[in-house]
Design a protein around this motif. Structure first.
Motif, mmCIF file in Angstrom:
data_model
loop_
_atom_site.group_PDB
_atom_site.id
_atom_site.type_symbol
_atom_site.label_atom_id
_atom_site.label_comp_id
_atom_site.label_asym_id
_atom_site.label_seq_id
_atom_site.Cartn_x
_atom_site.Cartn_y
_atom_site.Cartn_z
ATOM 1 N N ARG A 65 65.253 42.042 -2.779
ATOM 2 C CA ARG A 65 66.282 41.810 -1.765
ATOM 3 C C ARG A 65 66.000 42.671 -0.539
ATOM 4 O O ARG A 65 66.925 43.226 0.070
ATOM 5 C CB ARG A 65 67.672 42.103 -2.329
ATOM 6 C CG ARG A 65 67.999 41.365 -3.625
ATOM 7 C CD ARG A 65 69.444 41.462 -3.982
ATOM 8 N NE ARG A 65 70.241 40.676 -3.084
ATOM 9 C CZ ARG A 65 70.520 39.383 -3.263
ATOM 10 N NH1 ARG A 65 70.087 38.756 -4.318
ATOM 11 N NH2 ARG A 65 71.230 38.729 -2.399
ATOM 12 N N ILE A 104 65.240 41.941 2.470
ATOM 13 C CA ILE A 104 65.823 41.511 3.750
ATOM 14 C C ILE A 104 67.265 41.983 3.866
ATOM 15 O O ILE A 104 67.728 42.345 4.948
ATOM 16 C CB ILE A 104 65.689 39.983 3.911
ATOM 17 C CG1 ILE A 104 66.227 39.518 5.251
ATOM 18 C CG2 ILE A 104 66.375 39.225 2.803
ATOM 19 C CD1 ILE A 104 65.396 39.949 6.399
ATOM 20 N N ASP A 105 67.973 42.039 2.724
ATOM 21 C CA ASP A 105 69.341 42.582 2.750
ATOM 22 C C ASP A 105 69.328 44.014 3.256
ATOM 23 O O ASP A 105 70.185 44.426 4.047
ATOM 24 C CB ASP A 105 69.940 42.583 1.332
ATOM 25 C CG ASP A 105 70.565 41.246 0.980
ATOM 26 O OD1 ASP A 105 70.579 40.366 1.867
ATOM 27 O OD2 ASP A 105 71.000 41.087 -0.161
ATOM 28 N N LEU A 137 67.067 45.444 5.167
ATOM 29 C CA LEU A 137 66.784 45.449 6.605
ATOM 30 C C LEU A 137 68.068 45.162 7.387
ATOM 31 O O LEU A 137 68.369 45.817 8.391
ATOM 32 C CB LEU A 137 65.711 44.397 6.912
ATOM 33 C CG LEU A 137 65.415 44.174 8.383
ATOM 34 C CD1 LEU A 137 64.926 45.436 9.028
ATOM 35 C CD2 LEU A 137 64.390 43.071 8.570
ATOM 36 N N LEU A 138 68.846 44.200 6.885
ATOM 37 C CA LEU A 138 70.077 43.842 7.596
ATOM 38 C C LEU A 138 71.094 44.967 7.540
ATOM 39 O O LEU A 138 71.801 45.219 8.521
ATOM 40 C CB LEU A 138 70.679 42.573 6.989
ATOM 41 C CG LEU A 138 69.841 41.326 7.195
ATOM 42 C CD1 LEU A 138 70.455 40.163 6.474
ATOM 43 C CD2 LEU A 138 69.713 41.016 8.663
ATOM 44 N N GLU A 139 71.165 45.652 6.395
ATOM 45 C CA GLU A 139 72.178 46.712 6.351
ATOM 46 C C GLU A 139 71.774 47.875 7.240
ATOM 47 O O GLU A 139 72.631 48.511 7.856
ATOM 48 C CB GLU A 139 72.453 47.131 4.904
ATOM 49 C CG GLU A 139 71.642 48.268 4.368
ATOM 50 C CD GLU A 139 71.869 48.443 2.881
ATOM 51 O OE1 GLU A 139 71.248 47.715 2.103
ATOM 52 O OE2 GLU A 139 72.661 49.303 2.522
ATOM 53 N N LEU A 140 70.450 48.106 7.359
ATOM 54 C CA LEU A 140 69.998 49.103 8.340
ATOM 55 C C LEU A 140 70.424 48.671 9.734
ATOM 56 O O LEU A 140 70.858 49.488 10.560
ATOM 57 C CB LEU A 140 68.475 49.220 8.315
ATOM 58 C CG LEU A 140 67.860 49.905 7.118
ATOM 59 C CD1 LEU A 140 66.362 49.960 7.294
ATOM 60 C CD2 LEU A 140 68.410 51.307 6.999
ATOM 61 N N THR A 141 70.300 47.361 9.994
ATOM 62 C CA THR A 141 70.677 46.868 11.314
ATOM 63 C C THR A 141 72.169 47.045 11.553
ATOM 64 O O THR A 141 72.594 47.347 12.673
ATOM 65 C CB THR A 141 70.291 45.391 11.435
ATOM 66 O OG1 THR A 141 69.017 45.201 10.866
ATOM 67 C CG2 THR A 141 70.264 44.965 12.868
ATOM 68 N N ILE A 142 72.970 46.872 10.481
ATOM 69 C CA ILE A 142 74.410 47.077 10.640
ATOM 70 C C ILE A 142 74.698 48.521 11.022
ATOM 71 O O ILE A 142 75.474 48.796 11.944
ATOM 72 C CB ILE A 142 75.157 46.704 9.343
ATOM 73 C CG1 ILE A 142 75.114 45.193 9.133
ATOM 74 C CG2 ILE A 142 76.608 47.189 9.391
ATOM 75 C CD1 ILE A 142 75.872 44.724 7.931
ATOM 76 N N LEU A 143 74.017 49.467 10.335
ATOM 77 C CA LEU A 143 74.213 50.878 10.683
ATOM 78 C C LEU A 143 73.787 51.135 12.124
ATOM 79 O O LEU A 143 74.489 51.822 12.875
ATOM 80 C CB LEU A 143 73.383 51.765 9.758
ATOM 81 C CG LEU A 143 74.038 52.274 8.494
ATOM 82 C CD1 LEU A 143 73.121 53.272 7.833
ATOM 83 C CD2 LEU A 143 75.361 52.935 8.806
ATOM 84 N N PHE A 144 72.650 50.576 12.493
ATOM 85 C CA PHE A 144 72.123 50.731 13.857
ATOM 86 C C PHE A 144 73.148 50.232 14.871
ATOM 87 O O PHE A 144 73.484 50.904 15.840
ATOM 88 C CB PHE A 144 70.818 49.940 13.959
ATOM 89 C CG PHE A 144 70.269 49.800 15.345
ATOM 90 C CD1 PHE A 144 69.585 50.832 15.934
ATOM 91 C CD2 PHE A 144 70.421 48.617 16.042
ATOM 92 C CE1 PHE A 144 69.066 50.695 17.206
ATOM 93 C CE2 PHE A 144 69.912 48.465 17.308
ATOM 94 C CZ PHE A 144 69.234 49.510 17.890
ATOM 95 N N THR A 145 73.673 49.014 14.576
ATOM 96 C CA THR A 145 74.637 48.422 15.499
ATOM 97 C C THR A 145 75.910 49.251 15.561
ATOM 98 O O THR A 145 76.453 49.493 16.652
ATOM 99 C CB THR A 145 74.986 46.998 15.041
ATOM 100 O OG1 THR A 145 73.785 46.347 14.643
ATOM 101 C CG2 THR A 145 75.641 46.220 16.136
ATOM 102 N N GLY A 163 63.316 51.765 12.278
ATOM 103 C CA GLY A 163 63.649 50.371 12.001
ATOM 104 C C GLY A 163 62.473 49.464 12.281
ATOM 105 O O GLY A 163 62.157 48.541 11.518
ATOM 106 N N ILE A 181 60.209 46.651 9.895
ATOM 107 C CA ILE A 181 59.904 45.259 10.234
ATOM 108 C C ILE A 181 58.402 45.058 10.357
ATOM 109 O O ILE A 181 57.859 44.048 9.903
ATOM 110 C CB ILE A 181 60.616 44.864 11.538
ATOM 111 C CG1 ILE A 181 62.122 44.926 11.331
ATOM 112 C CG2 ILE A 181 60.207 43.476 11.986
ATOM 113 C CD1 ILE A 181 62.923 44.475 12.504
ATOM 114 N N ILE A 190 65.219 36.442 -2.434
ATOM 115 C CA ILE A 190 66.188 35.778 -1.560
ATOM 116 C C ILE A 190 65.516 34.572 -0.918
ATOM 117 O O ILE A 190 64.385 34.658 -0.444
ATOM 118 C CB ILE A 190 66.691 36.752 -0.485
ATOM 119 C CG1 ILE A 190 67.529 37.836 -1.138
ATOM 120 C CG2 ILE A 190 67.501 36.028 0.566
ATOM 121 C CD1 ILE A 190 67.998 38.887 -0.195
ATOM 122 N N LEU A 194 76.908 41.527 9.517
ATOM 123 C CA LEU A 194 76.162 41.991 10.688
ATOM 124 C C LEU A 194 76.634 41.239 11.930
ATOM 125 O O LEU A 194 76.850 41.844 12.987
ATOM 126 C CB LEU A 194 74.659 41.783 10.455
ATOM 127 C CG LEU A 194 73.744 42.192 11.597
ATOM 128 C CD1 LEU A 194 74.043 43.594 12.069
ATOM 129 C CD2 LEU A 194 72.296 42.107 11.175
#
Lengths: 229, 155, 488
Positions: A59, A61-62, A64-72, A164, A168, C69, C131
């Motif tokens: 998982r 990609i999940d 990566l996305l949660e890192l992006t949520i923290l970043f945002t 980050g 990627i 996934i 997100l």
């Protein structure tokens, strides 16, 4: 009246949950994707900690996305709180104990944080847990000496961006190799050895640094927020 | 006792946390309490997720020195909960940052007052009188949950 | 290997690096975002034709489904991924204060939106959705007024509540089936989710994902947010983001939840959404909030369309969605300079004749005046509703027709003001050229649709048929069956 409606609503909700609970079937919990992963993860990823295999490989990609949520969230936090005025009042200086404690703990927290990050594929822990400890290491001095500029926000934003991007780019490297995005690369090594599991430890290092810098930045922003009147 | 095996206790904890969280969101007016209500609700949901494939006596899904345990716990919910917790932390921090700014701008964190001042600001910007209570779009509030939040701010 | 993942990953990468790029060259940071989105849109368009024959499943990390996934691309998903990318490009946020951050947020929105449309894994959908939610908080708050902060916070409270419920729903699904892969869930659902637990999971997820889709009980944020955010952000949220949330609900309905009660819930909530939204819009006295409330009404129509069983419902919902996708953003763009009381709009047609004419055209299509596309979209919803021959569905058709007359009433009120002879005391601002050009572009798409009605309907019907084809979905992803206790 409002409380009465609310209480009625909650009562109904409770009854509903009880009804659903009666229908939950506990018999088939051994058949699931997780057990299938347990069966093949050691072979497919080379990490002794299967939770790490799920977090970074199956998982990935999940993550990566949660890192992006923290970043945002950190970015928006900075945007919302804004810069503090130069003459804004500061919190009072902390006492001797907290100052000394912070000085003593700073190197220890750094070492522990890094250790937990680097052993994430072998033992419980990993980038998130270690990253939080790293953030604590940088936040503690801020509590001890309010107003100190230990971390430059520009450095933080550079580090978090690069960490980050590393995640990627490692994923993209697999694509250059003709594989899918985020396919683990490199030799899997010996199960349980520190240098094993291919790219997973590198990914976890990126995660740890990113989580650490995001949280440290976010906490610094919150600490910098002007005290309310 | 038969009814209170471990599974039941854990599920009661999960649903109980969710109920407490929802009560916090529904009953209180103070934004800080509402934010903590969300945090509790999330904790309950996370526990529910962990329980989804919980097996008593299963060991951690980690291989130590080639010793493969007879039954390992399902690693997927653990990874999912890790993700959900981190997301929750990010959103919590964001909510607190926004609360600081709202408090600074409106001088209150009471949901009703914030809503009133927000309506006032929107109406001022639009250059119209603030809609009086009779003209308020009450129609959007007919389901219990909603009506509570609505009343919080309307009455 | 498929380049499709770049649609998701490249915007994220650029967003991470944007502040570093900005330090090297401000100009590069300015043009970088739109360029990347152009590239990802091109990638999406290049994949589009081949999806007509067979959908595509990509396994992130190369792990076999259902362990890893899945990214599932059919024309339905890609259509909305492209809408998100191109929509962000057209509605690129412009903010004087927070330009760098707004650009990063826009990139993140495009990447996540595409990912959400293409994701084939339940928890992955949740993460993408979260997100997207966080990014929209940022876009709303980037205006920097105290009102935008307050409305963001109130939106956050509702969203956080919904997201936690959705997470609980996911837990229930995983408890019952042991998998999160949508294809495998489609296989297992008839056996394991066709019960009370499955229904509870559906309701929880409906409330959770319904927050963004402006679903009836959880849409209190809509008027506040659309009135306080900048027009471009409102256009993005109302036009594109709400459709993505709807797409998730559609996917879940098609693949996983087949209970007849689920459709009834959607129908009732849809009717309530139409009634409450249109009545509130009718009462609204400023354009922004009127458009916000009317968008609740339109989303309600989409939920009603979804509640029609079978392919006809998917087709109808898709038609209304695509129509709204073009219409609402351009209306919000026009409202940019017409904010404030509707009374104050008197005579605004003189200063911007093109904008006023466009507003008339959009209004007519929104109401559903033939031969504009809005008429055909509404017809597609009403015909199958009547064909079902059940009282509640008849009532839904009646509500949609009654809502159309309400829409006519309040929109013409605005139009009459726009063309009033006596100008208002305060002078009107002409529209910014870029806003007007974007709105005209979208409006032109609407007019062009009138002339290509038959091929367009065929195309949409094909997309809907592909989307509702469960067996193709399962075959394309081909999840391995789960075995009992691998290690035990």
């Amino acid at each position: 009246m409002r409380r009465f409606t609310a209480a009625l609503f909650l009562l109904g909700l409770g009854v509903m949950i009880a009804a659903i609970y009666q229908h939950i079937d506990f018999s088939n919990t051994a058949v699931n994707a997780g057990q299938a992963i347990n069966a093949v993860a050691a072979e497919e990823t080379g990490a002794a900690n299967f939770v790490t295999s799920v977090v970074l490989a199956y998982r990935g990609i999940d993550t990566l996305l949660e890192l992006t949520i923290l970043f945002t969230a950190a970015m928006i936090g900075g945007m919302v709180l804004g810069r503090r005025r130069v003459d804004a009042p500061r919190d009072p200086d902390a006492g001797f104990i907290l100052r000394t404690g912070a000085d003593l703990l700073f190197p220890l927290l750094l070492v522990v944080g890094l250790y937990i990050i680097l052993h994430g594929h072998l033992t419980p822990g990993g980038g998130f847990q270690g990253g939080v400890i790293l953030a604590a290491a940088f936040f503690l001095p801020l509590l001890a000496r309010p107003g100190i500029t230990l971390i430059d926000q520009r450095v933080v934003s550079l580090v978090e961006g690069l960490a980050g991007a590393t995640f990627i780019i490692i994923g993209l490297l697999a694509m250059f190799d003709g594989k899918e995005f985020l396919t683990p690369l490199l030799d899997k090594g010996e199960l349980g050895a520190l240098i094993s599991a291919g790219t997973l430890p590198i990914l976890y290092l990126a995660v740890g640094i990113k989580v650490g810098s995001e949280l440290a930045g976010l906490l610094a922003h919150l600490a910098e927020a002007e005290a309310l009147d | 006792m038969d009814i209170l095996d471990n599974n039941t206790i854990l599920y009661i904890a999960a649903f109980g946390l969710m109920l407490i969280g929802i009560s916090g969101i529904v009953i209180s007016n103070h934004l800080m309490r509402i934010i903590f209500g969300i945090a509790l609700l999330e904790a309950g949901a996370n526990l529910l997720l962990l329980l989804s494939t919980y097996h008593e006596g299963a060991s951690a899904p980690i291989i130590v020195a080639d010793n493969i345990p007879t039954m390992m716990a399902d690693p997927v919910p653990q990874a999912l909960v890790l993700t959900a917790i981190v997301i929750g932390v990010g959103i919590l921090a964001l909510a607190l940052s926004l609360a600081i700014r709202v408090q600074r701008a409106y001088g209150t964190l009471d949901m009703r007052e914030v809503r009133l001042k927000l309506e006032q600001e929107i109406s001022d910007e639009a250059g119209i009188d603030m809609p009086s209570s009779s003209e308020k779009p009450d129609d959007i509030a007919k389901v219990p949950l909603n009506s509570v939040v609505q009343q919080e701010s309307g009455s | 290997m498929s380049l499709l993942v770049l649609m998701i990953v490249l915007p994220l990468l650029t967003a991470f690096l944007l502040s570093s790029i900005d330090r090297l060259s401000t100009f590069a940071a300015r043009v970088m975002g739109p360029l990347v989105l152009l590239a990802t849109a091109a990638i999406g368009l290049s994949v589009w034709p081949q999806l007509g024959d067979a959908p595509l499943a990509v396994q992130w990390g190369g792990f076999q489904a259902p362990l890893g996934i899945t990214l599932y691309a059919d024309q339905f998903g890609l259509l909305f991924a492209l809408a998100m990318t191109i929509g962000t490009l057209l509605l690129w946020p412009r903010s004087t204060e927070n330009q760098l951050r707004s650009s990063s947020l826009a990139l993140l929105l495009a990447g996540t939106g595409s990912g959400l449309a293409l994701s084939g894994d339940l928890f992955n959908i949740y993460v993408f959705y979260e997100l997207m939610t966080v990014v929209s908080y940022g876009l709303i708050a980037s205006r920097g007024t105290s009102g935008s902060f307050a409305s963001t916070l109130r939106y956050l409270v509702i969203s956080g509540f919904g997201a936690a419920l959705a997470l609980a729903g996911i837990a229930l699904v995983y408890q019952a089936t042991g998998t999160l892969n949508l294809a495998q869930l489609a296989q297992l659902a008839p056996e394991k989710l066709n019960n009370l637990q499955g229904f509870a999971a559906f309701v929880l997820m409906l409330v959770g994902f319904g927050v963004k889709a402006e679903l009836f009980p959880v849409n209190m944020w809509v008027p506040e947010v659309y009135a306080t955010a900048s027009s471009r952000v409102s256009a993005l949220l109302a036009g594109v983001v709400s459709k993505l949330a709807l797409l998730i609900i559609m996917r879940l309905l098609i693949l996983v939840f087949h209970q007849p009660e689920a459709l009834t819930v959607l129908l009732v909530l849809g009717i309530l959404g139409v009634v409450s939204g249109e009545l509130a819009a009718w009462r609204a006295r400023d354009l922004n909030r009127m458009l916000a409330f009317s968008s609740i009404g339109q989303l309600g129509v989409m939920f009603i369309a979804l509640s029609i069983p079978g392919n006809a419902g998917i087709f109808a919902a898709l038609a209304v969605m695509v129509h709204h996708l073009f219409l609402k953003p351009s209306m919000f763009l026009l409202a940019e300079r017409w904010g404030g009381s509707i009374k104050g709009l008197a005579g605004a047609a003189k200063t911007s004749p093109l904008g006023a004419a466009l507003f008339v055209l959009l209004s007519l299509s929104l109401i559903g005046v033939p031969p504009l596309p809005g008429f055909w979209a509404k017809l597609l919803v009403i015909m199958p509703l009547l064909a079902l021959d059940q009282p509640l569905y008849y009532f839904a058709a009646f509500v949609i027709l009654a809502a159309a007359s309400l829409e006519a009433n309040y929109l013409f009120r605005v139009v009459m003001k726009l063309y009033e002879k006596e100008p208002a005391a305060t002078p009107h601002n002409a529209h910014a050229t870029l806003d007007l050009a974007t709105a005209v572009f979208l409006g032109a798409g609407l007019v062009a649709a009138v002339f290509m009605l038959i091929p367009l309907a065929d195309r949409l019907d094909g997309i809907a048929a592909q989307a509702s084809d469960v067996s193709t979905y399962i075959q394309t992803v081909a999840p391995q069956p789960l075995q009992s206790g691998g290690v035990q």
